[in-house]
Design an enzyme around this catalytic site. Structure first.
Site, PDB file in Angstrom:
ATOM      1  N   ASP A 295      -4.206 -27.094 -35.877  1.00  0.00           N
ATOM      2  CA  ASP A 295      -4.370 -27.806 -37.149  1.00  0.00           C
ATOM      3  C   ASP A 295      -5.867 -28.029 -37.354  1.00  0.00           C
ATOM      4  O   ASP A 295      -6.551 -27.158 -37.883  1.00  0.00           O
ATOM      5  CB  ASP A 295      -3.548 -29.105 -37.067  1.00  0.00           C
ATOM      6  CG  ASP A 295      -3.558 -29.906 -38.355  1.00  0.00           C
ATOM      7  OD1 ASP A 295      -3.943 -29.346 -39.392  1.00  0.00           O
ATOM      8  OD2 ASP A 295      -3.168 -31.085 -38.336  1.00  0.00           O
TER       9      ASP A 295
ATOM     10  N   GLU B  14      -0.650 -21.854 -27.490  1.00  0.00           N
ATOM     11  CA  GLU B  14      -0.544 -23.080 -28.304  1.00  0.00           C
ATOM     12  C   GLU B  14       0.501 -22.886 -29.391  1.00  0.00           C
ATOM     13  O   GLU B  14       0.652 -21.785 -29.915  1.00  0.00           O
ATOM     14  CB  GLU B  14      -1.889 -23.344 -28.992  1.00  0.00           C
ATOM     15  CG  GLU B  14      -2.817 -24.250 -28.212  1.00  0.00           C
ATOM     16  CD  GLU B  14      -2.515 -25.720 -28.429  1.00  0.00           C
ATOM     17  OE1 GLU B  14      -1.399 -26.065 -28.874  1.00  0.00           O
ATOM     18  OE2 GLU B  14      -3.404 -26.527 -28.133  1.00  0.00           O
ATOM     19  N   ASP B  15       1.190 -23.956 -29.754  1.00  0.00           N
ATOM     20  CA  ASP B  15       2.142 -23.877 -30.859  1.00  0.00           C
ATOM     21  C   ASP B  15       1.427 -23.788 -32.198  1.00  0.00           C
ATOM     22  O   ASP B  15       1.683 -22.905 -32.996  1.00  0.00           O
ATOM     23  CB  ASP B  15       3.106 -25.088 -30.825  1.00  0.00           C
ATOM     24  CG  ASP B  15       2.388 -26.437 -30.754  1.00  0.00           C
ATOM     25  OD1 ASP B  15       1.146 -26.475 -30.614  1.00  0.00           O
ATOM     26  OD2 ASP B  15       3.065 -27.476 -30.834  1.00  0.00           O
TER      27      ASP B  15
ATOM     28  N   ARG C 132      12.779 -29.572 -32.222  1.00  0.00           N
ATOM     29  CA  ARG C 132      12.140 -28.517 -31.422  1.00  0.00           C
ATOM     30  C   ARG C 132      13.084 -27.337 -31.220  1.00  0.00           C
ATOM     31  O   ARG C 132      12.653 -26.216 -31.022  1.00  0.00           O
ATOM     32  CB  ARG C 132      11.746 -29.063 -30.043  1.00  0.00           C
ATOM     33  CG  ARG C 132      10.642 -30.105 -30.077  1.00  0.00           C
ATOM     34  CD  ARG C 132      10.118 -30.345 -28.656  1.00  0.00           C
ATOM     35  NE  ARG C 132       9.360 -31.578 -28.543  1.00  0.00           N
ATOM     36  CZ  ARG C 132       8.070 -31.720 -28.829  1.00  0.00           C
ATOM     37  NH1 ARG C 132       7.389 -30.682 -29.252  1.00  0.00           N
ATOM     38  NH2 ARG C 132       7.462 -32.865 -28.690  1.00  0.00           N
TER      39      ARG C 132
ATOM     40  N   PHE D  43       3.606 -30.172 -43.073  1.00  0.00           N
ATOM     41  CA  PHE D  43       4.086 -30.531 -41.742  1.00  0.00           C
ATOM     42  C   PHE D  43       5.322 -29.702 -41.414  1.00  0.00           C
ATOM     43  O   PHE D  43       6.302 -29.720 -42.141  1.00  0.00           O
ATOM     44  CB  PHE D  43       4.397 -32.027 -41.641  1.00  0.00           C
ATOM     45  CG  PHE D  43       4.512 -32.471 -40.223  1.00  0.00           C
ATOM     46  CD1 PHE D  43       3.383 -32.805 -39.488  1.00  0.00           C
ATOM     47  CD2 PHE D  43       5.746 -32.496 -39.584  1.00  0.00           C
ATOM     48  CE1 PHE D  43       3.481 -33.174 -38.157  1.00  0.00           C
ATOM     49  CE2 PHE D  43       5.856 -32.862 -38.245  1.00  0.00           C
ATOM     50  CZ  PHE D  43       4.720 -33.200 -37.535  1.00  0.00           C
TER      51      PHE D  43
HETATM   52  P1  IMP Z   1      -5.070 -30.461 -33.904  1.00  0.00           P
HETATM   53  O1  IMP Z   1      -5.770 -31.118 -32.771  1.00  0.00           O
HETATM   54  O2  IMP Z   1      -5.359 -31.163 -35.214  1.00  0.00           O
HETATM   55  O3  IMP Z   1      -5.349 -28.972 -34.021  1.00  0.00           O
HETATM   56  O4  IMP Z   1      -3.528 -30.686 -33.704  1.00  0.00           O
HETATM   57  C1  IMP Z   1      -2.785 -29.923 -32.884  1.00  0.00           C
HETATM   58  C2  IMP Z   1      -1.509 -30.607 -32.446  1.00  0.00           C
HETATM   59  O5  IMP Z   1      -0.969 -31.484 -33.443  1.00  0.00           O
HETATM   60  C3  IMP Z   1      -0.466 -29.550 -32.221  1.00  0.00           C
HETATM   61  O6  IMP Z   1      -0.505 -29.056 -30.897  1.00  0.00           O
HETATM   62  C4  IMP Z   1       0.809 -30.283 -32.554  1.00  0.00           C
HETATM   63  O7  IMP Z   1       1.281 -30.961 -31.400  1.00  0.00           O
HETATM   64  C5  IMP Z   1       0.420 -31.299 -33.587  1.00  0.00           C
HETATM   65  N1  IMP Z   1       0.696 -30.801 -34.957  1.00  0.00           N
HETATM   66  C6  IMP Z   1      -0.206 -30.472 -35.908  1.00  0.00           C
HETATM   67  N2  IMP Z   1       0.393 -30.072 -37.043  1.00  0.00           N
HETATM   68  C7  IMP Z   1       1.722 -30.142 -36.803  1.00  0.00           C
HETATM   69  C8  IMP Z   1       2.893 -29.844 -37.605  1.00  0.00           C
HETATM   70  O8  IMP Z   1       2.846 -29.429 -38.772  1.00  0.00           O
HETATM   71  N3  IMP Z   1       4.084 -30.038 -36.990  1.00  0.00           N
HETATM   72  C9  IMP Z   1       4.219 -30.478 -35.708  1.00  0.00           C
HETATM   73  N4  IMP Z   1       3.158 -30.759 -34.929  1.00  0.00           N
HETATM   74  C10 IMP Z   1       1.923 -30.605 -35.485  1.00  0.00           C
HETATM   75 MG    MG Z   2       0.862 -29.098 -29.356  1.00  0.00          MG
END
Ligand code: IMP
Ligand code: MG
Length: 173
Positions: A103, A99-100, A165, A152
């Site tokens: 959050d 995973e990147d 990206r 962000f």
């Molecule tokens: P989560 O479900 O809240 O954990 O969100 C995860 C997804 O939200 C990641 O896989 C990203 O695609 C996107 N995301 C969350 N924070 C960021 C950020 O700071 N920059 C870019 N994408 C983000």
């Molecule tokens: Mg993602």
């Protein structure tokens, strides 16, 4: 049309590469020479996964999935659907999910639940970034690159409205 935004480097290319080398070392030690299926979550993980897998010495195959979240696009609604699924069965395989960024953890939770229904022999999670103090669900991250403040970020696979990206570092928009 695109507006120029000010970017501030949070994690340099050198720091990213050094940490990824450490993660790969840990992975190489943990899996010894067992074969792996490395699963990337598109699109954000593609650059991290490319660099990480080139440092993994176990025999491996790569697969990808893509999720689409429902509802608001700037924060996770927690309800995601698999938009693009794996191309190979993972039953009985050792799976490493890449995973990147984690959050709230809601996306990862849905992906993990989905992968577990496919009955892998093992499932470990590798995330490049995790935002501090944001988690809504507990995710056990086996290999984590960096914990970052609640800002962000873009670059190294991560986007803002599809852009940035390709930056070779992580920056705050
Ligand atoms: P989560 O479900 O809240 O954990 O969100 C995860 C997804 O939200 C990641 O896989 C990203 O695609 C996107 N995301 C969350 N924070 C960021 C950020 O700071 N920059 C870019 N994408 C983000
Ligand atoms: Mg993602």
């Amino acid at each position: 049309m695109s507006t120029k935004r000010k970017l501030k480097i949070l994690i340099s290319t050198e720091k990213l590469q050094a940490r990824i080398r450490e993660l790969a070392d840990e992975i190489n030690k943990a899996y010894k020479n067992r074969s792996l299926v490395v699963v990337g979550v598109l699109k954000g993980s593609f650059i991290f996964m490319a660099d990480l897998t080139r440092l993994i010495q176990c025999p491996l195959t790569c697969d990808f999935l893509r999720v689409a979240s429902y509802g608001n696009r700037t924060y996770s609604s927690g309800s995601v659907r698999i938009e693009f699924d794996l191309t190979q069965p993972i039953k009985g395989r050792n799976v490493l999910l890449v995973e990147d960024i984690i959050d709230t953890g809601l996306t990862a939770k849905c992906v993990i639940e989905n992968l577990l229904t496919k009955k892998p022999c093992s499932l470990k999670i590798c995330a490049l970034l995790k935002k501090r103090g944001r988690e809504k669900v507990k995710i056990k991250i086996d290999y984590l690159g960096f914990t970052i403040p609640n800002k962000f970020v873009v670059g190294y696979g991560l986007d803002f409205r599809g852009r940035y990206r390709n930056l070779p570092y992580i920056a705050v928009v």
